[in-house]
Design a protein around this motif. Structure first.
Motif, PDB file in Angstrom:
ATOM      1  N   PRO A   1      13.568  31.071  31.455  1.00  0.00           N
ATOM      2  CA  PRO A   1      13.054  31.671  30.350  1.00  0.00           C
ATOM      3  C   PRO A   1      14.241  32.614  29.593  1.00  0.00           C
ATOM      4  N   PRO A   2      14.145  32.626  28.346  1.00  0.00           N
ATOM      5  CA  PRO A   2      15.095  33.492  27.675  1.00  0.00           C
ATOM      6  C   PRO A   2      15.143  35.031  27.805  1.00  0.00           C
TER       7      PRO A   2
ATOM      8  N   MET B   1      26.867  14.154  42.090  1.00  0.00           N
ATOM      9  CA  MET B   1      26.327  15.389  41.933  1.00  0.00           C
ATOM     10  C   MET B   1      25.167  15.675  42.476  1.00  0.00           C
ATOM     11  N   SER B   2      24.923  16.646  42.764  1.00  0.00           N
ATOM     12  CA  SER B   2      23.565  17.325  43.329  1.00  0.00           C
ATOM     13  C   SER B   2      22.352  17.284  42.374  1.00  0.00           C
ATOM     14  N   GLU B   3      21.000  17.186  42.905  1.00  0.00           N
ATOM     15  CA  GLU B   3      20.000  17.542  41.983  1.00  0.00           C
ATOM     16  C   GLU B   3      19.704  18.995  42.567  1.00  0.00           C
ATOM     17  N   ILE B   4      19.623  19.942  41.573  1.00  0.00           N
ATOM     18  CA  ILE B   4      19.339  21.422  41.940  1.00  0.00           C
ATOM     19  C   ILE B   4      18.086  21.760  41.031  1.00  0.00           C
ATOM     20  N   GLY B   5      17.356  22.251  41.956  1.00  0.00           N
ATOM     21  CA  GLY B   5      15.911  22.863  41.421  1.00  0.00           C
ATOM     22  C   GLY B   5      16.139  24.515  41.323  1.00  0.00           C
ATOM     23  N   PHE B   6      15.846  24.848  40.305  1.00  0.00           N
ATOM     24  CA  PHE B   6      15.623  26.289  40.012  1.00  0.00           C
ATOM     25  C   PHE B   6      14.232  26.729  40.275  1.00  0.00           C
ATOM     26  N   TYR B   7      13.845  27.604  41.217  1.00  0.00           N
ATOM     27  CA  TYR B   7      12.452  27.999  41.355  1.00  0.00           C
ATOM     28  C   TYR B   7      12.164  29.328  41.294  1.00  0.00           C
ATOM     29  N   HIS B   8      11.428  29.444  40.153  1.00  0.00           N
ATOM     30  CA  HIS B   8      11.275  30.779  39.470  1.00  0.00           C
ATOM     31  C   HIS B   8       9.830  31.417  40.248  1.00  0.00           C
ATOM     32  N   LEU B   9      10.190  32.331  41.002  1.00  0.00           N
ATOM     33  CA  LEU B   9       9.059  32.959  41.789  1.00  0.00           C
ATOM     34  C   LEU B   9       8.376  34.125  41.059  1.00  0.00           C
ATOM     35  N   THR B  10       7.006  33.747  40.511  1.00  0.00           N
ATOM     36  CA  THR B  10       6.380  34.694  39.811  1.00  0.00           C
ATOM     37  C   THR B  10       4.952  35.133  40.574  1.00  0.00           C
ATOM     38  N   ARG B  11       4.603  34.407  41.530  1.00  0.00           N
ATOM     39  CA  ARG B  11       3.438  34.930  42.269  1.00  0.00           C
ATOM     40  C   ARG B  11       3.381  35.227  43.678  1.00  0.00           C
ATOM     41  N   THR B  12       4.844  34.664  44.313  1.00  0.00           N
ATOM     42  CA  THR B  12       4.808  34.877  45.829  1.00  0.00           C
ATOM     43  C   THR B  12       6.376  35.466  46.111  1.00  0.00           C
ATOM     44  N   THR B  13       6.588  35.984  47.042  1.00  0.00           N
ATOM     45  CA  THR B  13       7.847  36.236  47.485  1.00  0.00           C
ATOM     46  C   THR B  13       8.576  34.966  48.009  1.00  0.00           C
ATOM     47  N   PRO B  14       9.895  35.044  48.331  1.00  0.00           N
ATOM     48  CA  PRO B  14      10.503  33.862  48.840  1.00  0.00           C
ATOM     49  C   PRO B  14      10.021  33.514  50.161  1.00  0.00           C
ATOM     50  N   ASP B  15       9.523  34.657  51.063  1.00  0.00           N
ATOM     51  CA  ASP B  15       9.228  34.472  52.358  1.00  0.00           C
ATOM     52  C   ASP B  15       7.834  33.744  52.437  1.00  0.00           C
TER      53      ASP B  15
ATOM     54  N   TRP C   1      11.466  24.981  37.974  1.00  0.00           N
ATOM     55  CA  TRP C   1      10.156  24.961  38.538  1.00  0.00           C
ATOM     56  C   TRP C   1       9.688  26.477  38.427  1.00  0.00           C
ATOM     57  N   ARG C   2       8.387  26.738  38.009  1.00  0.00           N
ATOM     58  CA  ARG C   2       7.712  27.822  37.998  1.00  0.00           C
ATOM     59  C   ARG C   2       6.406  27.859  38.757  1.00  0.00           C
ATOM     60  N   GLN C   3       6.104  28.756  39.210  1.00  0.00           N
ATOM     61  CA  GLN C   3       4.881  28.915  39.954  1.00  0.00           C
ATOM     62  C   GLN C   3       3.772  29.250  39.014  1.00  0.00           C
ATOM     63  N   GLY C   4       2.687  28.271  39.367  1.00  0.00           N
ATOM     64  CA  GLY C   4       1.556  28.553  38.551  1.00  0.00           C
ATOM     65  C   GLY C   4       0.348  28.783  39.443  1.00  0.00           C
ATOM     66  N   PRO C   5      -0.857  28.774  38.920  1.00  0.00           N
ATOM     67  CA  PRO C   5      -2.079  29.195  39.552  1.00  0.00           C
ATOM     68  C   PRO C   5      -2.402  27.960  40.629  1.00  0.00           C
ATOM     69  N   LEU C   6      -1.890  26.668  40.218  1.00  0.00           N
ATOM     70  CA  LEU C   6      -2.060  25.635  41.274  1.00  0.00           C
ATOM     71  C   LEU C   6      -0.853  25.152  41.933  1.00  0.00           C
ATOM     72  N   GLY C   7       0.219  25.831  42.010  1.00  0.00           N
ATOM     73  CA  GLY C   7       1.527  25.620  42.711  1.00  0.00           C
ATOM     74  C   GLY C   7       2.380  25.545  41.811  1.00  0.00           C
ATOM     75  N   TRP C   8       3.584  24.883  42.238  1.00  0.00           N
ATOM     76  CA  TRP C   8       4.974  24.630  41.450  1.00  0.00           C
ATOM     77  C   TRP C   8       4.459  23.516  40.254  1.00  0.00           C
ATOM     78  N   GLN C   9       5.024  24.156  38.997  1.00  0.00           N
ATOM     79  CA  GLN C   9       4.979  23.371  37.928  1.00  0.00           C
ATOM     80  C   GLN C   9       6.339  23.217  37.185  1.00  0.00           C
TER      81      GLN C   9
ATOM     82  N   ASP D   1      17.114  26.647  44.474  1.00  0.00           N
ATOM     83  CA  ASP D   1      17.552  28.189  43.915  1.00  0.00           C
ATOM     84  C   ASP D   1      16.604  28.802  43.720  1.00  0.00           C
ATOM     85  N   LEU D   2      15.920  29.650  44.773  1.00  0.00           N
ATOM     86  CA  LEU D   2      14.747  30.466  44.441  1.00  0.00           C
ATOM     87  C   LEU D   2      15.000  31.902  43.977  1.00  0.00           C
ATOM     88  N   PHE D   3      14.462  32.288  42.850  1.00  0.00           N
ATOM     89  CA  PHE D   3      14.949  33.599  42.415  1.00  0.00           C
ATOM     90  C   PHE D   3      13.532  34.420  41.981  1.00  0.00           C
TER      91      PHE D   3
END
Length: 158
Positions: A152-153, A1-15, A137-145, A107-109
């Protein structure tokens, strides 16, 4: 099985977020395939990666460049890794039928788009039911947390 990280972009765009993740991928001696939602998006991302300054150089290519097997990072709309990548990056809500074929999936969203968040929740549930190891993973003031729970619900985007 794969390790899948979900990256919740709240501070920047995927680019803006993707170059650092791809830089770390290359530093780890890995190859990456990045699946985009459209050919236009591949073109936009191709330009953004060439213009990136952190890191300042990300060797990559697209189908238009030819020789995908030579590309450390390959940008595509197809669910395939013609460069032999073991790391998969999913953008624009894209999905892969071959998650099990990768060591890591990113998975960046867009966390500011309620539809993108709901679609990410659905992808999370599907990957969880398939037995993949999941991280959120969520973007925070100091990077990915790394967060302690699922995305989130409903009604709470950030």
């Amino acid at each position: 099985m794969s390790e899948i990280g979900f990256y919740h972009l709240t501070r920047t765009t995927p680019d803006h977020a993707l170059p650092q993740l791809l830089g770390r991928t290359l530093a780890a001696g890995q190859r990456a395939v990045v699946v985009c939602g459209s050919a236009e998006r591949v073109t936009e991302l191709d330009r953004a990666l060439w213009e990136s300054d952190d890191p300042d150089w990300l060797p990559h290519g697209t189908a238009a460049d030819g020789d995908p097997e030579l590309q450390p990072i390959f940008l595509t709309t197809e669910d395939a890794a013609p460069n032999g990548a073991r790391f998969l990056f999913l953008l624009d809500g894209t999905k892969s039928a071959g998650l099990h074929g990768y060591d890591r999936v990113f998975d960046l969203f867009d966390g500011t788009d309620e539809h993108a968040v709901e679609a990410a929740r659905e992808r999370w549930r599907n990957a969880k039911s398939e037995g993949h190891a999941l991280t959120y993973w969520r973007q925070g003031p100091l990077g990915w947390q790394k967060a302690a729970s699922d995305p989130p619900p409903p009604g709470r985007l950030a």
